[in-house]
Write an enzyme that holds these catalytic residues in place. Structure first.
Site, PDB file in Angstrom:
ATOM      1  CE1 TYR A  39      -4.342  -0.036  -0.321  1.00  0.00           C
ATOM      2  CE2 TYR A  39      -4.237  -1.779   1.314  1.00  0.00           C
ATOM      3  CZ  TYR A  39      -4.942  -1.086   0.348  1.00  0.00           C
ATOM      4  OH  TYR A  39      -6.214  -1.433   0.048  1.00  0.00           O
ATOM      5  CD  GLU A  65      -3.848   4.205   0.792  1.00  0.00           C
ATOM      6  OE1 GLU A  65      -2.815   3.542   1.039  1.00  0.00           O
ATOM      7  OE2 GLU A  65      -4.997   3.849   1.056  1.00  0.00           O
ATOM      8  CG  ASP A  71      -8.654   9.912 -23.704  1.00  0.00           C
ATOM      9  OD1 ASP A  71      -7.593   9.259 -23.776  1.00  0.00           O
ATOM     10  OD2 ASP A  71      -9.713   9.441 -23.273  1.00  0.00           O
ATOM     11  CB  THR A 108      -5.055   3.712 -21.293  1.00  0.00           C
ATOM     12  OG1 THR A 108      -5.191   3.705 -22.707  1.00  0.00           O
ATOM     13  CG2 THR A 108      -6.364   4.115 -20.643  1.00  0.00           C
ATOM     14  CE  LYS A 147      -7.605   1.904 -25.040  1.00  0.00           C
ATOM     15  NZ  LYS A 147      -7.687   2.644 -23.777  1.00  0.00           N
ATOM     16  NE  ARG A 183      -7.026  -3.770 -19.035  1.00  0.00           N
ATOM     17  CZ  ARG A 183      -7.252  -4.034 -20.324  1.00  0.00           C
ATOM     18  NH1 ARG A 183      -6.576  -4.980 -20.947  1.00  0.00           N
ATOM     19  NH2 ARG A 183      -8.179  -3.382 -20.989  1.00  0.00           N
TER      20      ARG A 183
END
Ligand code: DSN
Length: 421
Positions: A58, A60, A204, A231, A234, A240
């Site tokens: 984790y 954060e 985008d 992203t 692609k 991802r």
């Protein structure tokens, strides 16, 4: 340290059902030709990093400012990912924490605007994305999206109409970028329009981020854009994930919007894999890959058009083409997709501009070359693909033809190993 193979052996023993599906998917990827424009084969070291111990952690916060201890190595990889993103995309700031495309775009809208503000973006049915304000999306309800459409005659963006829309609706943000549009964007025109109404500019670039990274397509930052999102899975060929890239003056708003505004713990295994991908993106080999994606796309589009297929806008400038399967073969997109599936050629049904048919039975399919190019396919192979696609779609009921093409495709695929498998 256990190897990926040891871990797969454990999976086989612990969970034969998931193991069998995983092996089945590997086989599907190896014995078929992937032509969905938003999919790709990632690098072996990305697969290894995704399945690494970073998934246990984790983190954060941001490097140097975390809410949990033990961040010596996570800080290092997030800094690497951010620095490499800034180098590759020639921008001042990068946030690499968005879990994927939707969160990435939401973080921009929520960080830079107020609910109810107007955003000018491309209509979903004309090539825009769900997250560009489609009425069914939460963002479409929260913000006042005005959606521009493409020219009814040539299918490309009508910049005069975009300007009229901007002058009428006075957006706070002008957004370009697409999920199903086969042409390049005239960034200078979008920037001029946005400046005229005092709006921020955003691209985008999810579909073509890898082609910008590899220098094969133009970079919106070279035209003074404020924000670029992309992203990472692609054309960039990474894990991802999503990134928000922006100017220095927007950095703090974007970072606060991603965390704590929208997300909790970032996926550190994905961020490590993004860092790895961005190192690859700086190689000559990746630049060659990006150029080859475009050459393959143009060759495949020509091959289909030479066989009388009807392509939206009459061709392509990027990695994809949209085939009007109703006009070309008198088949709706669902039937075309399913028919090509039978011969191990994977595409996706696609709504076309002003489509009279519903989204699950639209009038077209989308075809793209990033994944096929990642396997080493070149122009001659695209000619072969055009011939198979055309023959298959002209014989949608002929099982014997399907069987023959399927056999040829499987044999052909054996010559092109899938990276990482
Ligand atoms: N689903 C992606 C695409 O196929 O374009 C976008 O999110």
């Amino acid at each position: 340290m256990t190897s990926p193979n040891d871990n797969l052996n454990t999976l086989e023993q612990q969970d034969p059902d998931v193991y069998a599906a995983l092996r089945g998917e590997e086989d599907r990827q190896k014995t078929g030709i992937e032509l969905i424009p938003s999919e790709n084969y990632t690098f072996p070291e990305v697969l290894a990093t995704l399945g690494s111990v970073f998934t246990n952690k984790y983190s954060e916060g941001y490097p140097g400012r975390r809410y949990y201890g033990g961040q010596e190595f996570t800080d290092k990889i997030e800094d690497l990912a951010r620095d490499r993103a800034k180098t590759v995309f020639r921008c001042e700031h990068a946030n690499v924490q968005p879990l994927s495309g939707s969160a990435m775009n939401q973080a921009v809208y929520l960080g830079l605007l107020e609910p109810g503000d107007t955003i000018l973006a491309m209509d979903l049915s004309h090539g825009g994305h769900l997250t560009h304000g489609a009425p069914v999306s939460h963002m479409g309800k929260l913000f006042n999206f005005v959606r521009y459409v493409t020219d009814p005659v040539d299918g490309s963006i009508d910049y005069d109409q975009v300007r009229k829309d901007a002058l009428e609706h006075k957006p706070k943000l002008v957004l370009c970028g697409y999920t199903s549009y086969p042409r390049d964007i005239e960034y200078e025109k979008f920037k001029e329009i946005a400046d005229e109404v005092g709006a921020l500019t955003m691209t985008d670039a999810s579909h073509f981020g890898g082609l910008v990274a590899g220098g094969a397509m133009r970079n919106p930052f070279d035209f003074g854009f404020d924000v670029v999102t992309t992203t990472t899975h692609k054309s960039l060929r990474g894990p991802r994930g999503g990134m928000v890239l922006c100017t220095k003056d927007l950095a703090s708003k974007i970072d606060k919007s991603v965390f704590p505004g929208l997300q909790g713990g970032p996926h550190m295994n994905a961020i490590a894999a993004i860092a790895v991908t961005l190192k690859r993106a700086q190689t000559e080999e990746f630049k060659d890959y990006a150029k080859q994606v475009l050459k393959n796309s143009q060759t495949l589009a020509k091959g289909l058009m030479d066989r009388q297929a009807n392509l939206v806008t009459g061709g392509t400038d990027n990695h994809m083409m949209v085939v009007d399967t109703m006009k070309s073969y008198n088949l709706d997109g669902r039937v075309a997709e399913e028919t090509l599936d039978k011969v191990h050629i994977t595409t996706n049904k696609q709504i076309i501009p002003d489509d009279p048919n519903p989204p699950l039975r639209p009038s077209g399919i989308r075809i793209g070359t990033p994944a096929a190019t990642a396997r080493g396919m070149k122009e001659g192979d695209m000619e072969q693909l055009a011939s198979w696609i055309d023959r298959c779609l002209r014989s949608p009921e002929d099982e014997a033809v399907h069987e023959e093409i399927r056999g040829e495709v499987v044999k052909f695929c054996a010559e092109f190993p899938v990276p990482g498998i």
